[in-house]
Design an enzyme around this catalytic site. Structure first.
Site, PDB file in Angstrom:
ATOM      1  CD  GLU A 156      -3.723   3.028  15.373  1.00 60.22           C
ATOM      2  OE1 GLU A 156      -2.825   2.896  16.224  1.00 60.22           O
ATOM      3  OE2 GLU A 156      -3.511   3.451  14.210  1.00 60.22           O
ATOM      4  NE  ARG A 196      -2.036  -1.695   3.561  1.00 66.64           N
ATOM      5  CZ  ARG A 196      -2.452  -1.841   4.807  1.00 66.64           C
ATOM      6  NH1 ARG A 196      -3.658  -1.382   5.154  1.00 66.64           N
ATOM      7  NH2 ARG A 196      -1.699  -2.431   5.716  1.00 66.64           N
ATOM      8  CG  HIS A 200      -2.019  -0.939  15.026  1.00 62.22           C
ATOM      9  ND1 HIS A 200      -3.369  -0.994  15.318  1.00 62.22           N
ATOM     10  CD2 HIS A 200      -1.933  -0.891  13.663  1.00 62.22           C
ATOM     11  CE1 HIS A 200      -4.068  -0.984  14.196  1.00 62.22           C
ATOM     12  NE2 HIS A 200      -3.222  -0.918  13.186  1.00 62.22           N
ATOM     13  CE1 TYR A 223      -5.513   2.498  10.209  1.00 60.11           C
ATOM     14  CE2 TYR A 223      -4.388   2.029   8.141  1.00 60.11           C
ATOM     15  CZ  TYR A 223      -5.554   2.280   8.838  1.00 60.11           C
ATOM     16  OH  TYR A 223      -6.748   2.332   8.180  1.00 60.11           O
ATOM     17  CE  LYS A 269       0.723  -2.346   9.490  1.00 56.96           C
ATOM     18  NZ  LYS A 269      -0.479  -2.575  10.324  1.00 56.96           N
ATOM     19  CG  ASP A 273      -2.135  -4.862  12.843  1.00 58.06           C
ATOM     20  OD1 ASP A 273      -1.008  -5.372  12.731  1.00 58.06           O
ATOM     21  OD2 ASP A 273      -2.773  -4.412  11.877  1.00 58.06           O
TER      22      ASP A 273
END
Length: 371
Positions: free
Chosen positions: A118, A15, A96, A94, A75, A270
């Site tokens: 997120e 991505r 996490h 993101y 990511k 994740d």
């Protein structure tokens, strides 16, 4: 503002955080965009398309990180990227962090302004930047689960929808949110027998209404989970607590009761995983492992397998926030947008999201006290 788009380096992560169309939108507002060579190739966007949209192409990631005031990614940064961190540089991706305390520490140590897709949360509790990837992952969980139920993959040799005269597979979904709802759509579409366990009574009623009785719902509690897990051909973990580690709802003892060759897909990996036997994160290269006779699928970036769809879906929802941050700057954007403020995980060396701070064992500082 100068916006940087580095190439993703996570295993088989294809991505990209910005499309050429998004680049054009930023250029039209007077911002500069630096894109690393090849950043969009995995999603089908060429360097030539970015150049035509007005982006400057950079050969090395250091050229992007070193010059950009805001880095946008897909990511979380990997350890080899930590040395690129700069004080007050905005990182929008993101993160996490609940499952990555070392990254949380690195962001705080380098005083990075880190905003997590997120944890941006609307007043109604929805997570607009997580939703499209949850939709992708929920649908993929059934697709991948069906594949690994095949005997040649080590599974039970069960066709998800069965055939006339043969019962369909039993699909158990723990969590009735975006992931669980999309998993249910796919499983029902393939003809499976579907049960969704959910702890929110209103959500249970919603699922019953929207699926018009085509699936069964159960209140999520240890007793019901244990009974459902034992019957599962495919078990999907679809649990999320924004910013926090996923609760371990399925114990190892429950997994031991499952049928030999059953499959587990834990979309919550994740965030640490909701199933006790998910004790590692796997990759698209080596996505599964076997434990107690059960196939475990624990890929941490599932939407990366369908990067074109995922990139378009993700950038549809991130671009407005990128435009706002670029136009107003961090402070004014956060003051004006309470949902965006909830996305801030790290600022001026402090962790500014309570669930993230609690999960990694670091002090929490309200973002409002730092602005």
């Amino acid at each position: 503002m100068i916006i940087g788009v580095p190439k993703e380096i996570k295993n088989q992560e294809n991505r990209v955080a910005l499309t050429p169309a998004g680049c054009s939108m930023l250029q039209e507002q007077g911002h500069a965009v630096i894109v690393q060579h090849g950043a969009g190739e995995g999603s089908g966007f060429s360097d030539e398309e970015y150049a035509a949209a007005g982006a400057e192409l950079a050969a090395q990631p250091a050229d992007v990180w070193g010059r950009a005031e805001m880095i946008i990614k897909v990511k979380e940064p990997l350890p080899e990227e930590y040395n690129y961190f700069r004080s007050q540089q905005i990182l929008f991706t993101y993160l996490h962090l609940a499952a990555a305390p070392e990254l949380a520490q690195a962001l705080a140590d380098r005083q990075v302004t880190a905003i997590a897709y997120e944890t941006i949360q609307m007043p109604n509790g929805s997570l607009p930047l997580l939703t499209p990837m949850s939709e992708v992952a929920g649908r993929m969980s059934v697709q991948e689960g069906a594949k690994y139920l095949e005997a040649f993959q080590g599974g039970r040799g069960v066709l998800l929808g069965g055939v006339p005269g043969v019962p369909p597979a039993e699909v158990i979904i723990i969590g009735g949110g975006i992931v669980g709802t999309n998993a249910a759509k796919m499983a029902l579409g393939l003809g499976a027998d579907v049960v969704v366990l959910e702890k929110n009574g209103d959500r249970i009623r919603y699922l019953d209404d929207v699926f018009q009785g085509r699936l069964r719902t159960l209140m999520s509690n240890p007793h019901n989970i244990a009974n459902a897990v034992r019957k599962a051909d495919l078990l999907i973990g679809a649990v999320l607590v924004p910013g926090a580690r996923a609760p371990r709802l399925v114990t190892e003892e429950m997994v031991k009761t499952m049928k030999k060759g059953a499959v587990i897909v834990d979309v919550a990996v994740d965030q640490g995983g909701s199933i006790a036997t998910i004790d590692r994160t796997t990759t698209h290269e080596n996505p599964i492992y076997e434990k107690h006779g059960v196939i475990h699928y624990a890929v941490g970036n599932m939407p990366g397998a369908v990067p074109r769809t995922s990139t378009l879906a993700l950038t549809n929802v991130t671009i407005d926030y990128v435009m706002q941050l670029a136009a107003k700057g961090f402070n004014e954007s956060v003051k004006a947008n309470a949902s965006l403020a909830l996305g801030v995980n790290s600022y001026k060396g402090a962790l500014t999201h309570p669930q993230v701070a609690d999960a990694v064992g670091m002090p929490y500082t309200p973002i409002a006290s730092l602005l």
